[in-house]
Design a protein around this motif. Structure first.
Motif, mmCIF file in Angstrom:
data_model
loop_
_atom_site.group_PDB
_atom_site.id
_atom_site.type_symbol
_atom_site.label_atom_id
_atom_site.label_comp_id
_atom_site.label_asym_id
_atom_site.label_seq_id
_atom_site.Cartn_x
_atom_site.Cartn_y
_atom_site.Cartn_z
ATOM 1 N N MET A 96 0.762 -1.208 0.229
ATOM 2 C CA MET A 96 0.022 0.062 -0.039
ATOM 3 C C MET A 96 0.894 1.406 -0.019
ATOM 4 O O MET A 96 1.269 1.676 1.106
ATOM 5 C CB MET A 96 -1.060 0.024 1.212
ATOM 6 C CG MET A 96 -2.092 1.003 1.276
ATOM 7 S SD MET A 96 -3.276 0.867 2.238
ATOM 8 C CE MET A 96 -4.113 -0.691 1.788
ATOM 9 N N HIS A 99 -2.087 5.634 1.323
ATOM 10 C CA HIS A 99 -2.872 5.030 2.652
ATOM 11 C C HIS A 99 -3.612 6.282 3.462
ATOM 12 O O HIS A 99 -2.961 7.346 3.715
ATOM 13 C CB HIS A 99 -2.057 4.272 3.774
ATOM 14 C CG HIS A 99 -3.059 3.874 4.802
ATOM 15 N ND1 HIS A 99 -3.084 4.739 6.104
ATOM 16 C CD2 HIS A 99 -3.892 2.749 4.877
ATOM 17 C CE1 HIS A 99 -3.939 3.684 6.805
ATOM 18 N NE2 HIS A 99 -4.332 2.573 6.217
ATOM 19 N N LYS A 100 -5.295 6.236 3.180
ATOM 20 C CA LYS A 100 -6.136 7.192 3.512
ATOM 21 C C LYS A 100 -5.404 8.649 2.882
ATOM 22 O O LYS A 100 -5.267 9.712 3.941
ATOM 23 C CB LYS A 100 -5.729 7.373 5.136
ATOM 24 C CG LYS A 100 -6.740 5.954 5.674
ATOM 25 C CD LYS A 100 -6.966 6.161 6.983
ATOM 26 C CE LYS A 100 -7.682 5.063 7.620
ATOM 27 N NZ LYS A 100 -7.700 5.043 9.026
ATOM 28 N N GLU A 134 -7.165 7.931 -2.312
ATOM 29 C CA GLU A 134 -7.743 7.587 -0.933
ATOM 30 C C GLU A 134 -6.452 6.445 -0.659
ATOM 31 O O GLU A 134 -5.875 6.540 0.439
ATOM 32 C CB GLU A 134 -8.973 7.270 -0.800
ATOM 33 C CG GLU A 134 -9.128 6.844 0.790
ATOM 34 C CD GLU A 134 -9.282 7.949 1.550
ATOM 35 O OE1 GLU A 134 -9.236 7.929 2.897
ATOM 36 O OE2 GLU A 134 -9.148 9.213 1.053
ATOM 37 N N TYR A 135 -6.394 5.338 -1.588
ATOM 38 C CA TYR A 135 -5.659 4.317 -1.392
ATOM 39 C C TYR A 135 -5.221 3.878 -2.779
ATOM 40 O O TYR A 135 -5.682 4.003 -3.928
ATOM 41 C CB TYR A 135 -6.490 2.986 -0.817
ATOM 42 C CG TYR A 135 -7.143 3.472 0.409
ATOM 43 C CD1 TYR A 135 -6.313 2.763 1.551
ATOM 44 C CD2 TYR A 135 -8.386 3.552 0.730
ATOM 45 C CE1 TYR A 135 -6.667 3.076 3.029
ATOM 46 C CE2 TYR A 135 -8.954 3.618 2.003
ATOM 47 C CZ TYR A 135 -8.072 3.380 3.124
ATOM 48 O OH TYR A 135 -8.593 3.478 4.271
ATOM 49 N N ILE A 137 -2.557 0.664 -4.319
ATOM 50 C CA ILE A 137 -1.829 -0.567 -3.897
ATOM 51 C C ILE A 137 -1.051 -1.152 -5.078
ATOM 52 O O ILE A 137 -1.249 -0.959 -6.315
ATOM 53 C CB ILE A 137 -2.883 -1.611 -3.447
ATOM 54 C CG1 ILE A 137 -3.713 -1.208 -2.615
ATOM 55 C CG2 ILE A 137 -2.179 -2.967 -3.331
ATOM 56 C CD1 ILE A 137 -4.849 -2.336 -2.146
ATOM 57 N N LYS A 149 -10.643 9.061 -3.701
ATOM 58 C CA LYS A 149 -11.368 9.856 -2.398
ATOM 59 C C LYS A 149 -12.838 9.848 -3.020
ATOM 60 O O LYS A 149 -13.108 10.071 -4.275
ATOM 61 C CB LYS A 149 -11.016 11.163 -2.140
ATOM 62 C CG LYS A 149 -9.647 10.802 -1.588
ATOM 63 C CD LYS A 149 -8.800 12.353 -1.281
ATOM 64 C CE LYS A 149 -7.475 12.223 -0.603
ATOM 65 N NZ LYS A 149 -6.987 13.518 -0.438
#
Length: 234
Positions: A96, A99-100, A134-135, A137, A149
């Motif tokens: 990741m 992250h956020k 937002e994330y 990977i 988001k």
């Protein structure tokens, strides 16, 4: 002449053997190419290539090398399927990197990924600003998966409270000036209908059409004619 015949036989056998090997190992070897899979593919190519050009090597040697390497790859696949703990060692594991909404520098550093490379990968997912993410990977095969988001996500029919319509795929009915009869039949269309539709769009012959697709959702025929690059004048 005998030397060329032997090379021909070796090449044909190597081609067939590699084809069978890919079929046995499955499509995932190609669709999810991890670093280990990439190295394996390169080594197989080297083994077969060297065997083809070595005078002392022939079909038995090529068969032995491909069988041996294919067996090791197959055993590796079985191990990763049966023992979950071995997957991150043999196949790698996702990381990741965002992250956020925050870029995880340690993950970037561990995967030897700089910010420019990350931005390039995001742009390949139609994301042109890190602020929208937002994330994110980094997958084992080197691609990146992105979750935007909420304010940047495309609303779905459920979000808009719109009743969904059945999804139907487009069918190619003309390809390179030839009618694709199977698709025309599956779409419950006739040659007469197709010719009438072409005439309605001022097209005289099927041979004039490079590509035609029946879009069932919109009940219309999309047509692309042959288009050539204009000649440049000196």
């Amino acid at each position: 002449m005998n030397e060329y015949l032997l090379m021909f036989a070796d090449a044909v056998f190597g081609f067939v053997a590699l084809f069978v090997l890919v079929k046995v190992l499955g499509k995932t070897q190609i669709s999810s190419l991890t670093p280990f899979d990439f190295i394996s593919a390169v080594i197989i190519g080297e083994l077969v290539g060297n065997a083809l050009f070595e005078k002392e090597s022939g079909i038995p040697e090529i068969a032995f090398l491909i069988t041996l390497w294919g067996t090791m790859l197959y055993i590796t696949e079985l191990i990763t399927q049966k023992y979950k703990g071995s997957r991150h060692i043999l196949e790698g594991r996702p990381s990741m990197v965002i992250h956020k909404g925050h870029i995880v520098y340690d993950e970037l550093k561990q995967n030897r990924l700089d910010i420019d490379e990350l931005q390039h990968m995001l742009r390949s997912k139609d994301v042109f600003s890190v602020e929208e993410v937002e994330y994110a990977i980094l997958e084992a095969d080197g691609t990146v998966s992105v979750l935007r988001k909420p304010e940047y996500q495309t609303p779905t029919n459920a979000d808009l409270n719109v009743s969904p319509k059945p999804v139907k795929i487009g069918r190619v009915v003309i390809s390179d000036g030839e009618i694709v009869w199977d698709n025309l039949k599956e779409a419950n269309l006739s040659q007469t209908w197709l010719e009438e539709e072409l005439h309605r769009q001022n097209i005289q012959s099927v041979r004039d059409v490079f590509y035609a697709e029946w879009q069932e959702n919109q009940q219309k025929l999309f047509i692309a004619l042959y288009h050539y690059k204009p000649e440049q004048k000196d």
